[in-house]
Design a protein around this motif. Structure first.
Motif, PDB file in Angstrom:
ATOM      1  N   GLY A   1      -2.008  10.001 -10.903  1.00 40.10           N
ATOM      2  CA  GLY A   1      -0.670  10.588 -11.054  1.00 40.10           C
ATOM      3  C   GLY A   1       0.032  10.554  -9.714  1.00 40.10           C
ATOM      4  N   ALA A   2       0.384  11.728  -9.191  1.00 43.60           N
ATOM      5  CA  ALA A   2       1.084  11.790  -7.907  1.00 43.60           C
ATOM      6  C   ALA A   2       0.147  12.184  -6.776  1.00 43.60           C
ATOM      7  CB  ALA A   2       2.248  12.794  -8.012  1.00 43.60           C
ATOM      8  N   VAL A   3      -1.155  12.068  -7.009  1.00 43.14           N
ATOM      9  CA  VAL A   3      -2.113  12.476  -5.965  1.00 43.14           C
ATOM     10  C   VAL A   3      -2.859  11.251  -5.424  1.00 43.14           C
ATOM     11  CG1 VAL A   3      -4.125  13.905  -5.425  1.00 43.14           C
ATOM     12  CG2 VAL A   3      -2.390  14.728  -7.043  1.00 43.14           C
ATOM     13  N   LEU A   4      -2.747  11.086  -4.116  1.00 41.79           N
ATOM     14  CA  LEU A   4      -3.416   9.962  -3.434  1.00 41.79           C
ATOM     15  C   LEU A   4      -4.589  10.515  -2.638  1.00 41.79           C
ATOM     16  CD1 LEU A   4      -3.520   7.059  -2.154  1.00 41.79           C
ATOM     17  CD2 LEU A   4      -1.878   7.873  -0.491  1.00 41.79           C
ATOM     18  N   THR A   5      -5.782   9.939  -2.875  1.00 41.64           N
ATOM     19  CA  THR A   5      -6.964  10.395  -2.133  1.00 41.64           C
ATOM     20  C   THR A   5      -7.525   9.232  -1.334  1.00 41.64           C
ATOM     21  OG1 THR A   5      -7.442  11.836  -4.010  1.00 41.64           O
ATOM     22  CG2 THR A   5      -9.178  11.590  -2.345  1.00 41.64           C
ATOM     23  N   LEU A   6      -7.810   9.534  -0.076  1.00 45.66           N
ATOM     24  CA  LEU A   6      -8.347   8.515   0.846  1.00 45.66           C
ATOM     25  C   LEU A   6      -9.655   9.018   1.402  1.00 45.66           C
ATOM     26  CD1 LEU A   6      -5.407   7.674   3.267  1.00 45.66           C
ATOM     27  CD2 LEU A   6      -6.601   6.131   1.725  1.00 45.66           C
TER      28      LEU A   6
ATOM     29  N   GLY B   1       0.824  -1.211   0.000  1.00 47.28           N
ATOM     30  CA  GLY B   1       0.000   0.000   0.000  1.00 47.28           C
ATOM     31  C   GLY B   1       0.851   1.250   0.000  1.00 47.28           C
ATOM     32  N   TYR B   2       0.420   2.242   0.756  1.00 47.93           N
ATOM     33  CA  TYR B   2       1.164   3.508   0.843  1.00 47.93           C
ATOM     34  C   TYR B   2       1.447   3.812   2.308  1.00 47.93           C
ATOM     35  CZ  TYR B   2       0.344   4.227  -4.071  1.00 47.93           C
ATOM     36  OH  TYR B   2       0.346   4.072  -5.435  1.00 47.93           O
ATOM     37  N   ALA B   3       2.710   4.171   2.585  1.00 48.37           N
ATOM     38  CA  ALA B   3       3.098   4.574   3.946  1.00 48.37           C
ATOM     39  C   ALA B   3       2.864   6.074   4.066  1.00 48.37           C
ATOM     40  CB  ALA B   3       4.564   4.231   4.183  1.00 48.37           C
ATOM     41  N   LEU B   4       2.387   6.491   5.247  1.00 51.52           N
ATOM     42  CA  LEU B   4       2.071   7.915   5.431  1.00 51.52           C
ATOM     43  C   LEU B   4       2.227   8.301   6.895  1.00 51.52           C
ATOM     44  CD1 LEU B   4      -1.019   7.678   6.731  1.00 51.52           C
ATOM     45  CD2 LEU B   4      -1.594   7.259   4.350  1.00 51.52           C
ATOM     46  N   HIS B   5       2.069   9.597   7.165  1.00 55.59           N
ATOM     47  CA  HIS B   5       2.038  10.093   8.544  1.00 55.59           C
ATOM     48  C   HIS B   5       0.615   9.950   9.055  1.00 55.59           C
ATOM     49  CE1 HIS B   5       6.028  12.081   8.526  1.00 55.59           C
ATOM     50  NE2 HIS B   5       5.773  12.319   7.238  1.00 55.59           N
ATOM     51  N   GLY B   6       0.437   9.218  10.132  1.00 53.90           N
ATOM     52  CA  GLY B   6      -0.914   9.037  10.687  1.00 53.90           C
ATOM     53  C   GLY B   6      -1.562  10.373  11.014  1.00 53.90           C
ATOM     54  N   ALA B   7      -0.733  11.342  11.384  1.00 55.47           N
ATOM     55  CA  ALA B   7      -1.270  12.647  11.776  1.00 55.47           C
ATOM     56  C   ALA B   7      -1.906  13.382  10.594  1.00 55.47           C
ATOM     57  CB  ALA B   7      -0.156  13.501  12.394  1.00 55.47           C
ATOM     58  N   ASP B   8      -1.619  12.937   9.361  1.00 62.00           N
ATOM     59  CA  ASP B   8      -2.217  13.582   8.183  1.00 62.00           C
ATOM     60  C   ASP B   8      -3.654  13.113   7.927  1.00 62.00           C
ATOM     61  OD1 ASP B   8      -0.061  15.160   7.523  1.00 62.00           O
ATOM     62  OD2 ASP B   8       0.825  13.694   6.132  1.00 62.00           O
ATOM     63  N   LEU B   9      -4.060  12.022   8.551  1.00 65.70           N
ATOM     64  CA  LEU B   9      -5.397  11.476   8.264  1.00 65.70           C
ATOM     65  C   LEU B   9      -6.481  12.444   8.733  1.00 65.70           C
ATOM     66  CD1 LEU B   9      -4.829   7.750   9.335  1.00 65.70           C
ATOM     67  CD2 LEU B   9      -5.191   8.604   6.990  1.00 65.70           C
ATOM     68  N   GLN B  10      -7.430  12.718   7.851  1.00 63.16           N
ATOM     69  CA  GLN B  10      -8.538  13.616   8.173  1.00 63.16           C
ATOM     70  C   GLN B  10      -9.697  12.779   8.707  1.00 63.16           C
ATOM     71  OE1 GLN B  10      -8.334  17.067   7.633  1.00 63.16           O
ATOM     72  NE2 GLN B  10      -6.183  16.559   7.212  1.00 63.16           N
ATOM     73  N   ALA B  11     -10.371  13.323   9.708  1.00 62.09           N
ATOM     74  CA  ALA B  11     -11.475  12.567  10.309  1.00 62.09           C
ATOM     75  C   ALA B  11     -12.742  12.662   9.464  1.00 62.09           C
ATOM     76  CB  ALA B  11     -11.741  13.081  11.721  1.00 62.09           C
ATOM     77  N   VAL B  12     -13.002  13.832   8.889  1.00 63.03           N
ATOM     78  CA  VAL B  12     -14.293  14.055   8.224  1.00 63.03           C
ATOM     79  C   VAL B  12     -14.125  14.163   6.705  1.00 63.03           C
ATOM     80  CG1 VAL B  12     -16.385  15.456   8.242  1.00 63.03           C
ATOM     81  CG2 VAL B  12     -14.944  15.363  10.296  1.00 63.03           C
ATOM     82  N   ALA B  13     -13.195  15.010   6.279  1.00 62.01           N
ATOM     83  CA  ALA B  13     -12.980  15.201   4.839  1.00 62.01           C
ATOM     84  C   ALA B  13     -12.059  14.118   4.298  1.00 62.01           C
ATOM     85  CB  ALA B  13     -12.348  16.579   4.609  1.00 62.01           C
ATOM     86  N   ALA B  14     -11.918  14.076   2.979  1.00 60.45           N
ATOM     87  CA  ALA B  14     -10.972  13.143   2.366  1.00 60.45           C
ATOM     88  C   ALA B  14      -9.543  13.601   2.678  1.00 60.45           C
ATOM     89  CB  ALA B  14     -11.189  13.101   0.862  1.00 60.45           C
ATOM     90  N   THR B  15      -8.632  12.630   2.769  1.00 61.42           N
ATOM     91  CA  THR B  15      -7.211  12.947   2.963  1.00 61.42           C
ATOM     92  C   THR B  15      -6.563  12.945   1.585  1.00 61.42           C
ATOM     93  OG1 THR B  15      -7.230  11.809   5.092  1.00 61.42           O
ATOM     94  CG2 THR B  15      -5.072  12.189   4.077  1.00 61.42           C
ATOM     95  N   VAL B  16      -5.857  14.014   1.269  1.00 57.37           N
ATOM     96  CA  VAL B  16      -5.197  14.097  -0.030  1.00 57.37           C
ATOM     97  C   VAL B  16      -3.697  14.250   0.202  1.00 57.37           C
ATOM     98  CG1 VAL B  16      -5.036  15.353  -2.216  1.00 57.37           C
ATOM     99  CG2 VAL B  16      -7.244  15.146  -1.050  1.00 57.37           C
ATOM    100  N   LEU B  17      -2.904  13.332  -0.377  1.00 58.94           N
ATOM    101  CA  LEU B  17      -1.451  13.317  -0.136  1.00 58.94           C
ATOM    102  C   LEU B  17      -0.704  13.333  -1.460  1.00 58.94           C
ATOM    103  CD1 LEU B  17      -1.416  10.495   2.578  1.00 58.94           C
ATOM    104  CD2 LEU B  17      -1.237  12.955   3.003  1.00 58.94           C
ATOM    105  N   HIS B  18       0.548  13.823  -1.395  1.00 62.50           N
ATOM    106  CA  HIS B  18       1.411  13.837  -2.572  1.00 62.50           C
ATOM    107  C   HIS B  18       2.277  12.570  -2.546  1.00 62.50           C
ATOM    108  CE1 HIS B  18       3.986  15.279  -5.738  1.00 62.50           C
ATOM    109  NE2 HIS B  18       5.037  15.000  -4.979  1.00 62.50           N
ATOM    110  N   VAL B  19       2.201  11.784  -3.621  1.00 59.68           N
ATOM    111  CA  VAL B  19       2.956  10.529  -3.667  1.00 59.68           C
ATOM    112  C   VAL B  19       4.358  10.798  -4.203  1.00 59.68           C
ATOM    113  CG1 VAL B  19       3.059   8.210  -4.641  1.00 59.68           C
ATOM    114  CG2 VAL B  19       0.849   9.200  -4.031  1.00 59.68           C
ATOM    115  N   LEU B  20       5.373  10.400  -3.420  1.00 65.11           N
ATOM    116  CA  LEU B  20       6.769  10.548  -3.869  1.00 65.11           C
ATOM    117  C   LEU B  20       7.078   9.448  -4.883  1.00 65.11           C
ATOM    118  CD1 LEU B  20       8.583  11.248  -0.472  1.00 65.11           C
ATOM    119  CD2 LEU B  20       7.964  12.892  -2.267  1.00 65.11           C
ATOM    120  N   PRO B  21       8.043   9.691  -5.775  1.00 61.28           N
ATOM    121  CA  PRO B  21       8.396   8.642  -6.731  1.00 61.28           C
ATOM    122  C   PRO B  21       9.067   7.460  -6.028  1.00 61.28           C
ATOM    123  CG  PRO B  21       9.839  10.554  -6.989  1.00 61.28           C
ATOM    124  CD  PRO B  21       8.814  10.937  -5.959  1.00 61.28           C
ATOM    125  N   GLY B  22       8.934   6.279  -6.623  1.00 54.46           N
ATOM    126  CA  GLY B  22       9.642   5.091  -6.120  1.00 54.46           C
ATOM    127  C   GLY B  22       8.770   4.241  -5.209  1.00 54.46           C
TER     128      GLY B  22
END
Ligand code: AMP
Ligand code: MG
Length: 444
Positions: free
Chosen positions: A150-155, A86-107
């Motif tokens: 692309g480089a945008v991950l939406t949760l 899957g994708y590794a991320l900072h737990g603190a970035d997770l949004q409770a109500v809205a969607a979480t949108v993250l920038h995916v690094l290459p590799g």
């Protein structure tokens, strides 16, 4: 001396005998087992019989008895790592109500190639199961919960919490913790566990040496011509196989005639070389006399009538060498082929494992419904040969007996995959009633 009748009664080696042939009194199986186990424990204390150790590679360790506690030299796992693709991320970035949108690094971070660059807040990195968590990241979102453009991950919110899908360093086993305890009879998973700790060889107890022979003038070895009135020795073959499954070293002393001199000579030889002696035949009431005399000269052996069927006659006790030094423990089984094997499982197997230094590994007891009624009177433990199979109605297991249950009919045992164990106090069994069952095979 009268054999002990209370379960757990302490029958130390000297207290075991000499015992007269007890008539009119049967020893419950549980009491016989308790007396045997107490005697084995006393024997171990007195002689330290199987203290020897050796080191074996993992490839030869299955079925051996671990000599010392195995302490983990490392943390397992050695690093925090991903439990998912899957994708590794900072737990603190997770949004409770809205969607979480993250920038995916290459590799991608693969197992075995750690990623050392730091990942900023708001960023995510593709990761595979077992890969080391990149520094600072604490959560993995499984691939099926992600939308990647692309480089945008939406949760979408919900379904994932900070810290999810991360295995922690040392969570299986912390460095310095015991991974396996001394006395462990090593199973496949145990050998794998040792490998996971980077351990290539294990210290194990030396194998128990068990001398095995059959007694009876009528016996011939398979492959020999069978004179009239003779039979082939099947007990040595089945008992040898049963011993081999315990990883015991079998010293085969062959066939011994019903002759005091022959028995004396074999016992002397066995006593000098073995930790235990296993015999069959010659202990039943009819022909026990000369055996009893010889054994009286070689040890303190008790002759019991055990309240079991098949397998009533049984003799047990410590032998000594010709010069009086302590010798091995003797287990003398009845001659009837089914009785010999059943008695081995009921009275001898666990005692040999104890003598080998193994922690208790009792035979697992399964409950199965008897498809037919079974005749039984209270007063003896009965062991009936049977086939256990999934119940016809899909619930649990059912069991049916395998033909004639005579003590000499080995085919009934060969066709069986289990023994029905009817307890001493138990009476007749009705069709459909649940009974205790010992399976011959299982996962080890
Ligand atoms: P015993 O306990 O010596 O009185 O033997 C009881 C019955 O078991 C007799 O029918 C023996 O012939 C038979 N028997 C004894 N030993 C063996 C053996 N090693 N293999 C097969 N049958 C045996
Ligand atoms: Mg005999």
């Amino acid at each position: 001396m009268v054999p002990p009748t209370g379960a757990g009664q302490n029958a130390s080696v000297p207290e075991l005998g000499p015992s007269p042939l007890v008539t009119g009194q049967e020893l419950p199986v549980a009491d016989a087992r308790a007396a045997i186990h107490a005697a084995v424990a006393a024997f171990i204390r007195a002689t330290r019989a199987v203290d020897g150790q050796e080191t074996v590679p993992l490839a030869a360790a299955a079925g051996r008895v671990l000599a010392r506690d195995l302490v983990s030299p490392i943390d397992v796992p050695a690093h925090d790592n991903s439990a998912m693709d899957g994708y590794a991320l900072h737990g603190a970035d997770l949004q409770a109500v809205a969607a979480t949108v993250l920038h995916v690094l290459p590799g991608t971070v693969f197992a075995g190639t750690p990623h050392s660059a730091s990942v900023a807040r708001g960023q995510a990195l593709r990761i595979m199961t077992g890969a080391v968590m990149p520094p600072g990241l604490d959560t993995v979102v499984p691939i099926e919960l992600c939308r990647v453009d692309g480089a945008v991950l939406t949760l979408q919110p919900g379904g994932l919490s900070a810290g999810d899908n991360r295995r922690h360093r040392g969570e299986d086993l912390a460095q310095g913790q015991p991974a396996l305890l001394a006395g462990r009879w090593l199973r496949p998973a145990d050998v794998g566990l040792a490998a996971s700790l980077g351990i290539a060889a294990l210290g194990v107890r030396r194998p128990l040496r068990v001398a095995l022979f059959s007694t009876g003038d009528e016996l011939r070895d398979p492959g020999q011509v069978l004179p009239p009135g003779c039979i082939y020795d099947s007990n040595r073959a089945s008992l040898r196989a049963a011993l081999q499954r315990l990883n015991v070293q079998v010293l085969d002393f062959g066939l011994v005639r019903d002759d005091p001199a022959a028995l004396r000579q074999t016992l002397q030889h066995a006593a000098a070389n073995a930790d235990a002696v296993l015999t069959s035949g010659g202990v039943s009431m009819g022909d026990a006399d000369h055996v009893r005399d010889v054994l009286a000269a070689f040890g303190t052996v008790a002759f019991w009538k055990v309240a079991m069927r098949p397998g009533r006659p049984f003799a047990f006790g410590p032998l000594h060498m010709a010069d009086g030094r302590p010798g091995p423990l003797l287990f003398a089984l009845p001659g009837n082929p089914v009785a010999a094997l059943v008695t081995f499982y009921a009275l001898v197997r666990d005692a040999l494992l104890l003598l080998a230094g193994a922690l208790p590994m009792p035979l697992p007891v399964l409950q199965a419904r008897s498809v037919a009624a079974i005749r039984k009177r209270p007063g003896r433990t009965e062991f009936q040969r049977a086939v256990v199979e999934p119940a016809n109605d899909g619930s649990g297991f059912q069991v049916r007996l395998t033909g004639s249950q005579g003590a000499g009919i080995l085919r009934s045992m060969s066709e069986a995959n289990a023994l029905v164990v009817l307890r001493q106090e138990q009476g007749a069994v009705a069709a459909g009633e649940a009974v205790d069952v010992w399976l011959f095979d299982g996962l080890v």
